[in-house]
Design an enzyme around this catalytic site. Structure first.
Site, PDB file in Angstrom:
ATOM      1  N   GLU A 174       0.776  -1.220  -0.025  1.00  0.00           N
ATOM      2  CA  GLU A 174      -0.055  -0.011   0.131  1.00  0.00           C
ATOM      3  C   GLU A 174       1.042   1.440  -0.188  1.00  0.00           C
ATOM      4  O   GLU A 174       0.952   2.039   1.178  1.00  0.00           O
ATOM      5  CB  GLU A 174      -0.991  -0.020   1.265  1.00  0.00           C
ATOM      6  CG  GLU A 174      -1.965  -1.250   1.268  1.00  0.00           C
ATOM      7  CD  GLU A 174      -2.963  -0.850   2.402  1.00  0.00           C
ATOM      8  OE1 GLU A 174      -2.984   0.243   2.985  1.00  0.00           O
ATOM      9  OE2 GLU A 174      -3.665  -1.845   2.257  1.00  0.00           O
ATOM     10  N   GLU A 358      -5.173  -8.612   1.578  1.00  0.00           N
ATOM     11  CA  GLU A 358      -5.582  -8.563   2.734  1.00  0.00           C
ATOM     12  C   GLU A 358      -7.093  -7.973   2.702  1.00  0.00           C
ATOM     13  O   GLU A 358      -7.413  -7.359   1.589  1.00  0.00           O
ATOM     14  CB  GLU A 358      -5.115  -6.912   3.212  1.00  0.00           C
ATOM     15  CG  GLU A 358      -3.704  -7.059   3.908  1.00  0.00           C
ATOM     16  CD  GLU A 358      -3.157  -5.540   4.320  1.00  0.00           C
ATOM     17  OE1 GLU A 358      -4.103  -4.746   4.867  1.00  0.00           O
ATOM     18  OE2 GLU A 358      -1.889  -5.453   4.280  1.00  0.00           O
TER      19      GLU A 358
HETATM   20  C1  FCB Z   1      -4.197  -1.791   5.636  1.00  0.00           C
HETATM   21  C2  FCB Z   1      -2.602  -2.152   6.287  1.00  0.00           C
HETATM   22  C3  FCB Z   1      -2.449  -2.972   7.480  1.00  0.00           C
HETATM   23  C4  FCB Z   1      -3.686  -2.907   8.327  1.00  0.00           C
HETATM   24  C5  FCB Z   1      -4.993  -2.855   7.797  1.00  0.00           C
HETATM   25  C6  FCB Z   1      -6.278  -2.670   8.596  1.00  0.00           C
HETATM   26  O1  FCB Z   1      -4.140  -0.418   4.929  1.00  0.00           O
HETATM   27  O2  FCB Z   1      -1.690  -2.807   5.211  1.00  0.00           O
HETATM   28  O3  FCB Z   1      -1.332  -2.838   7.777  1.00  0.00           O
HETATM   29  O4  FCB Z   1      -3.520  -1.474   8.917  1.00  0.00           O
HETATM   30  O5  FCB Z   1      -5.080  -1.913   6.687  1.00  0.00           O
END
Ligand code: FCB
Length: 466
Positions: A174, A358
């Protein structure tokens, strides 16, 4: 797991092959911020600075993973995950960011790789999950164009040390975090300014390119890619003004990475707007080719849709917030996963397999009862997203895996210990681990490779709320 009323519900199969795992990041779980020769990172310094994180509690101890690694890997094994996504701490390996390698840090990760291999769990490694060595911040950090070479050197060291140990490598997690850290000032290192933010984002793309090229030059096995988060915007009320806001906000967020990665550079719309407001980063000859270096996989982080509404007073809820600031407990919409996978496939023509690296939720109700942690909302959320992802795969998108964020409750950046994303509960005093109901549910999904869904379409219903 069967539905509560015992009725036979519709089931769907997950795609095949499909890698199932859980994800973490170094700063959020390791702790031991100054142990074993580790140098400080920008997050150590930022979270130790009064006024920067919730309750002023720094992330020094993370959730003590550095000291509990063997039992954490045993817990991963008990879930039956195919793969574990984690990040390396740059300043644990290179305390000064470049130069001298810290043997104690290397040994920690070698033990982790060994434990995973012994448990039959494949390693999905991220080189950079936001914890720049402070020594490099002192030299200008992500605002210094040389950061691309510092990162290239670090990447080469990591491939050299662990290149035969990981199935997948991501350069950056990210990179929009550089907007939060150098534009908005809400992440480390806390700098502000639109030009500063966009310069840090541009340099992240160069660093990514350098790490891809270092990967090709190394003898490392496995695949190289990048992880980008997409918070697709939708207008609540599709007025021309709202639709324009959606276009502008998407352009400033995920498109700032997807266009250079897959379309050869920033769009005219981006360049015009950024020139107009004085935030256009300096792009030199060769930058575009470097950023667009061919990769082997694309990692998508997806949490929710962002609702955009130009009604006065709604900005706080819907304005541009990159990364993890959305209050996920308030509203979620799994359908956004189907839509974004379609966008990557059709609009960006992503030429490589996609992994959802994620997806998860905090702020859902969790009740503790006789040693069990009931988190039904989290199960519903994950079920909805998995269903939407499986539908996208069935409709032709090459999506090959899913990682639940997160394995453990952990230190949630500026929100400190105030948000719990884990499928394993962590007592933030004793650091004791207790699997939540969602952990047992996910274990069964992994074993069965299928899940029941409420009814056709319901799991993916737009606007479904927790
Ligand atoms: C994402 C991040 C991770 C965590 C989640 C909730 O943006 O990559 O580290 O903070 O959100």
């Amino acid at each position: 797991m069967t539905p509560p009323d015992g009725a036979e519900p519709p089931r769907i199969d997950l795609p095949h092959p499909f890698e199932l795992g859980v994800a973490t990041s170094a700063y959020q779980i390791e702790g031991a911020w100054d142990e074993g020769g580790k140098g400080p990172s920008i997050w150590d310094v930022f979270s130790q600075t009064p006024g920067k994180v919730v309750h002023d509690i720094p992330g020094d101890r993370g959730v003590d993973h550095y000291h509990r690694m063997p039992s954490d890997v045993a817990l991963l094994a008990s879930l039956g995950v195919d793969s574990y996504r984690f990040s390396l701490s740059w300043s644990r390996l290179l305390p000064e960011g470049t130069g001298q390698v810290n043997r104690v840090g290397v040994d920690f990760y070698l033990r982790l790789f060994d434990a995973l291999a012994d448990a039959g769990i494949s390693a999905n490694v991220t080189l950079y999950h936001w914890d720049l060595p402070q020594a490099l911040e002192d030299r200008g950090g992500w605002l210094n164009r040389d950061v691309q070479h510092w990162f290239g050197e670090y990447a080469a060291v990591a491939y050299d040390l662990f290149g035969d140990r990981a199935a997948r490598w991501a350069t950056l997690n990210e990179p929009i975090a550089n907007w939060a850290g150098y534009g908005m000032g809400v992440f480390a290192p806390g700098k502000t300014g639109a030009l500063s933010g966009r310069t840090a984002m541009h340099h992240a793309l160069l660093a990514h390119g350098q790490a891809v090229s270092a990967f090709r030059a190394s003898g490392a096995q496995g695949e190289i890619g990048i992880v980008v988060d997409v918070w697709k915007r939708s207008a609540v009320d599709p007025t021309p003004e709202n639709l324009q806001r959606v276009r502008d906000q998407d352009a400033d967020a995920h498109e700032a990475f997807l266009n250079p990665l897959f379309k050869g550079g920033y769009s005219d719309h981006q360049v015009e707007r950024w020139r107009e407001d004085g935030s256009m980063p300096q792009v030199r000859d060769g930058d575009e080719a470097l950023a667009a270096a061919p990769i082997d996989f694309f990692g998508l982080n997806i949490y929710n849709r962002v609702l955009v509404d130009a009604e006065p007073g709604d900005e706080a809820r819907t304005g541009f917030v990159g990364g993890n600031f959305l209050d996920s407990g308030k509203f979620y919409d799994p359908e956004v996963a189907y839509e974004v996978l379609g966008l990557l496939h059709q609009e960006y023509r992503v030429p490589v397999p996609i992994y959802v690296t994620e997806n998860g939720i905090a702020n859902c109700s969790e009740t503790l009862d006789a040693g069990r942690v009931h988190d039904r909302d989290r199960i519903e959320y994950v079920r909805g997203f998995l269903h939407a992802i499986a539908r996208a795969a069935a409709d032709g998108v090459d999506v090959r895996g899913y990682y639940l964020w997160s394995f453990l409750d952990n230190y949630e950046w500026s929100l400190g210990y105030s948000e719990r994303y884990g499928i394993v509960h962590v007592d933030f005093g004793s650091f004791e681990r207790t699997p939540k109901d969602s952990a047992y549910w996910f274990r069964d999904v992994i074993a069965e490779r299928s899940l029941w869904v409420d009814a056709p379409g319901v799991a993916g219903r737009p606007g479904r709320s927790t």
